[in-house]
Design an enzyme around this catalytic site. Structure first.
Site, mmCIF file in Angstrom:
data_model
loop_
_atom_site.group_PDB
_atom_site.id
_atom_site.type_symbol
_atom_site.label_atom_id
_atom_site.label_comp_id
_atom_site.label_asym_id
_atom_site.label_seq_id
_atom_site.Cartn_x
_atom_site.Cartn_y
_atom_site.Cartn_z
ATOM 1 N N ARG A 200 54.713 46.758 43.749
ATOM 2 C CA ARG A 200 53.298 46.858 44.171
ATOM 3 C C ARG A 200 52.669 45.470 44.297
ATOM 4 O O ARG A 200 51.649 45.309 44.971
ATOM 5 C CB ARG A 200 52.506 47.695 43.161
ATOM 6 C CG ARG A 200 52.418 47.078 41.780
ATOM 7 C CD ARG A 200 51.704 47.937 40.757
ATOM 8 N NE ARG A 200 51.865 47.342 39.423
ATOM 9 C CZ ARG A 200 52.907 47.580 38.637
ATOM 10 N NH1 ARG A 200 53.859 48.420 39.033
ATOM 11 N NH2 ARG A 200 53.012 46.993 37.454
ATOM 12 N N ASN A 201 53.250 44.477 43.655
ATOM 13 C CA ASN A 201 52.720 43.115 43.689
ATOM 14 C C ASN A 201 53.539 42.193 44.596
ATOM 15 O O ASN A 201 53.491 40.969 44.462
ATOM 16 C CB ASN A 201 52.642 42.534 42.274
ATOM 17 C CG ASN A 201 51.545 43.191 41.459
ATOM 18 O OD1 ASN A 201 50.560 43.669 42.018
ATOM 19 N ND2 ASN A 201 51.720 43.238 40.150
ATOM 20 N N ASP B 150 49.685 38.473 43.470
ATOM 21 C CA ASP B 150 49.001 38.886 42.244
ATOM 22 C C ASP B 150 49.385 37.989 41.076
ATOM 23 O O ASP B 150 50.222 38.323 40.249
ATOM 24 C CB ASP B 150 49.265 40.347 41.906
ATOM 25 C CG ASP B 150 48.188 40.904 40.992
ATOM 26 O OD1 ASP B 150 47.644 40.121 40.186
ATOM 27 O OD2 ASP B 150 47.860 42.091 41.079
ATOM 28 N N LYS C 146 40.012 38.583 48.662
ATOM 29 C CA LYS C 146 39.754 39.340 47.433
ATOM 30 C C LYS C 146 38.303 39.067 47.046
ATOM 31 O O LYS C 146 37.937 37.925 46.759
ATOM 32 C CB LYS C 146 40.724 38.901 46.341
ATOM 33 C CG LYS C 146 40.758 39.808 45.125
ATOM 34 C CD LYS C 146 41.761 39.322 44.076
ATOM 35 C CE LYS C 146 43.180 39.634 44.443
ATOM 36 N NZ LYS C 146 44.127 39.325 43.342
ATOM 37 N N ILE D 44 40.788 46.653 53.245
ATOM 38 C CA ILE D 44 42.202 47.029 53.374
ATOM 39 C C ILE D 44 42.804 47.419 52.027
ATOM 40 O O ILE D 44 43.952 47.842 51.953
ATOM 41 C CB ILE D 44 43.031 45.894 54.020
ATOM 42 C CG1 ILE D 44 42.855 44.568 53.270
ATOM 43 C CG2 ILE D 44 42.675 45.745 55.485
ATOM 44 C CD1 ILE D 44 43.726 43.436 53.810
ATOM 45 N N GLY D 45 42.023 47.297 50.959
ATOM 46 C CA GLY D 45 42.516 47.704 49.645
ATOM 47 C C GLY D 45 41.392 47.700 48.631
ATOM 48 O O GLY D 45 40.387 47.001 48.797
ATOM 49 N N LYS D 46 41.552 48.525 47.606
ATOM 50 C CA LYS D 46 40.550 48.574 46.547
ATOM 51 C C LYS D 46 41.246 48.332 45.226
ATOM 52 O O LYS D 46 42.289 48.921 44.944
ATOM 53 C CB LYS D 46 39.842 49.942 46.522
ATOM 54 C CG LYS D 46 38.896 50.141 47.709
ATOM 55 C CD LYS D 46 38.044 51.381 47.538
ATOM 56 C CE LYS D 46 37.045 51.515 48.678
ATOM 57 N NZ LYS D 46 36.021 50.490 48.680
ATOM 58 N N GLY D 47 40.668 47.445 44.413
ATOM 59 C CA GLY D 47 41.239 47.159 43.110
ATOM 60 C C GLY D 47 40.252 47.482 42.014
ATOM 61 O O GLY D 47 39.111 47.892 42.267
ATOM 62 N N GLU D 48 40.695 47.292 40.783
ATOM 63 C CA GLU D 48 39.841 47.583 39.630
ATOM 64 C C GLU D 48 38.591 46.718 39.641
ATOM 65 O O GLU D 48 37.532 47.113 39.181
ATOM 66 C CB GLU D 48 40.649 47.342 38.343
ATOM 67 C CG GLU D 48 39.902 47.682 37.084
ATOM 68 C CD GLU D 48 40.725 47.381 35.837
ATOM 69 O OE1 GLU D 48 40.150 47.489 34.730
ATOM 70 O OE2 GLU D 48 41.917 47.035 35.954
ATOM 71 N N ASP E 276 53.907 40.215 35.758
ATOM 72 C CA ASP E 276 53.567 41.517 36.341
ATOM 73 C C ASP E 276 54.346 41.712 37.640
ATOM 74 O O ASP E 276 53.806 42.173 38.638
ATOM 75 C CB ASP E 276 52.051 41.600 36.587
ATOM 76 C CG ASP E 276 51.578 43.041 36.800
ATOM 77 O OD1 ASP E 276 52.354 43.981 36.530
ATOM 78 O OD2 ASP E 276 50.443 43.224 37.249
ATOM 79 N N ASP F 110 37.042 44.784 46.123
ATOM 80 C CA ASP F 110 37.778 45.139 47.334
ATOM 81 C C ASP F 110 38.623 43.972 47.828
ATOM 82 O O ASP F 110 38.309 42.807 47.591
ATOM 83 C CB ASP F 110 36.796 45.525 48.454
ATOM 84 C CG ASP F 110 36.060 46.817 48.140
ATOM 85 O OD1 ASP F 110 36.527 47.561 47.253
ATOM 86 O OD2 ASP F 110 35.026 47.072 48.776
ATOM 87 N N VAL F 111 39.693 44.315 48.534
ATOM 88 C CA VAL F 111 40.433 43.334 49.320
ATOM 89 C C VAL F 111 40.113 43.636 50.778
ATOM 90 O O VAL F 111 40.228 44.772 51.228
ATOM 91 C CB VAL F 111 41.950 43.417 49.069
ATOM 92 C CG1 VAL F 111 42.689 42.395 49.940
ATOM 93 C CG2 VAL F 111 42.268 43.186 47.600
#
Length: 407
Positions: A275-276, A289, A179, A158-162, A271, A165-166
């Site tokens: 977005r967080n 986050d 995560k 459902i999401g991609k991070g640095e 942060d 994946d999430v």
């Protein structure tokens, strides 16, 4: 501060992309898929790196974050009884030591110099393995936060991070977000994030459900599932035709109450941005986050901070406090009332800080109630001491909700 945050060196868990059997007795053989811990991202100084690489062993290496160039890395290599330090420069999303050969990530760089010295004092032979993941697993079991991998089903990304994946998951029949920190990731830095989350519980913070630490270094952080995704995407996809002023104010209050809780517990988020913040099925906004969250007294390097959301004193002097979070909250309010626009529109990124330090404040978003805009501007005092507390901000927003929203 927990023992995990305070005492553990962080390590990057990288997955080897090919088999390497070694050509000499001291080589480190590895197989495709093996996890190698190669990076310490806690503040390791030059002197500490040299102690970690003692006794000298040619080809023994570690990667640390640069103390002189925040945001860059330093490769430290033991060779012929001494340690050489090579700055790894970060340029246009790629890494390089000599500005001739560029790499997508640290794993690629390490693999290259493992097979060929290519200008270094020696080729890389053996990573300095950082302790921690096994102890982490024990710690989470002891404190009751360890989950059973056999009971977790990973359903879809459902999401991609640095760093990974999430995924949407199912744990004992309940939808969860997972995560997954497995490939080329600072896994132990995320252990510190999970450690922070075990200490925090509030209806407007994304709730940690547990942690799974695999023996090979894989890490899964399991949290409640937030069905409607990030607040910034939610605002952009629905817009002012769907979201009325009462809904925008509710999101603002949701976030403010979470931040008042962090303020009361002496935590700084660092942060805070739309977005967080995540939105639940029943439209509750929750702050997420916690990767940068620390107790209020600590400082950090500013090389990777989001310039448009970060208070001037935090960028300039590394002064992080609840009041720097308040500045970010003002930016987040602007994001909410502009339906997810990027702050400081039409101003080049390099010009943002100089203009802000001269007193520039963004105009009110179209349709933003004047009382809410006043709250934003109060968050943007250059003098941090002049900014309100989150308790005061909540009271101001509740007053607007009660007295001014429908006038």
């Amino acid at each position: 501060m927990s023992a995990i945050q305070a005492a553990w060196p962080s390590g990057t868990e990288c997955i080897a992309k090919y088999n390497f059997h070694g050509t000499a007795e001291q080589d480190l053989p590895f197989c495709k898929g093996d996890v190698l811990t190669i990076v310490a991202v806690t503040k390791i100084t030059r002197e500490q790196a040299e102690r970690l690489l003692y006794p000298p062993e040619t080809g023994l290496f570690l990667v640390r974050e640069s103390t002189n160039y925040p945001g860059d890395y330093t490769l430290c290599v033991s060779c012929d009884g001494k340690v050489e330090h090579y700055r790894i420069m970060y340029h246009a999303s790629k890494l390089s030591i000599d500005e001739e050969v560029y790499f997508e990530n640290l794993m690629q760089l390490v693999e290259h110099y493992t097979s060929d010295a290519d200008g270094l004092c020696t080729r890389l032979i053996k990573p300095k393995v950082m302790e921690g993941t096994v102890a982490a697993q024990d710690e989470f079991y002891r404190s009751g936060w360890a989950l059973n991998m056999k009971e977790l089903k990973l359903l879809q990304t459902i999401g991609k991070g640095e760093f990974g994946d999430v995924m949407l998951g199912d744990y004992r029949g309940n939808k969860v977000a997972v995560k997954c920190i497995k490939n080329d990731a600072t896994a132990q830095a995320f252990l510190a994030e999970a450690s922070v989350m075990t200490q925090l519980r509030h209806s407007n913070l994304v709730q940690l459900l547990g942690v799974i630490v695999e023996e090979k270094g894989g890490l899964y952080i399991v949290t409640e599932y937030m069905a409607k995704g990030s607040l910034v995407d939610y605002l952009r996809s629905r817009g002012r035709s769907v979201l009325g002023g009462d809904c925008l104010l509710k999101f603002s209050l949701d976030v403010c109450e979470a931040m008042e809780y962090l303020e009361g517990n002496n935590f700084v988020h660092r942060d805070l941005a739309a977005r967080n913040v995540l939105v639940s099925e029943d439209n509750v906004a929750k702050v997420s986050d916690f990767g940068l969250t620390k107790e209020a007294s600590s400082t950090q390097d500013t090389g990777k901070l989001p310039v448009k959301w970060t208070a001037p004193e935090a960028l300039r002097e590394k002064k992080f406090s609840t009041k720097s979070d308040v500045w970010s909250f003002g930016i987040l309010l602007w994001e909410i009332y502009s339906f997810g626009r990027v702050p400081y529109p039409r101003i080049p990124l390099k010009d943002v800080v100089p203009r802000v330090e001269k007193g520039y404040k963004m105009d009110a978003p179209d349709g933003c109630p004047p009382a809410v805009y006043e709250v934003m501007k109060n968050c943007w005092h250059l003098d941090a001491a002049m900014r309100p507390s989150f308790l005061q901000l909540r009271e101001q927003l509740e007053h607007i909700k009660t007295h001014e929203l429908h006038l």
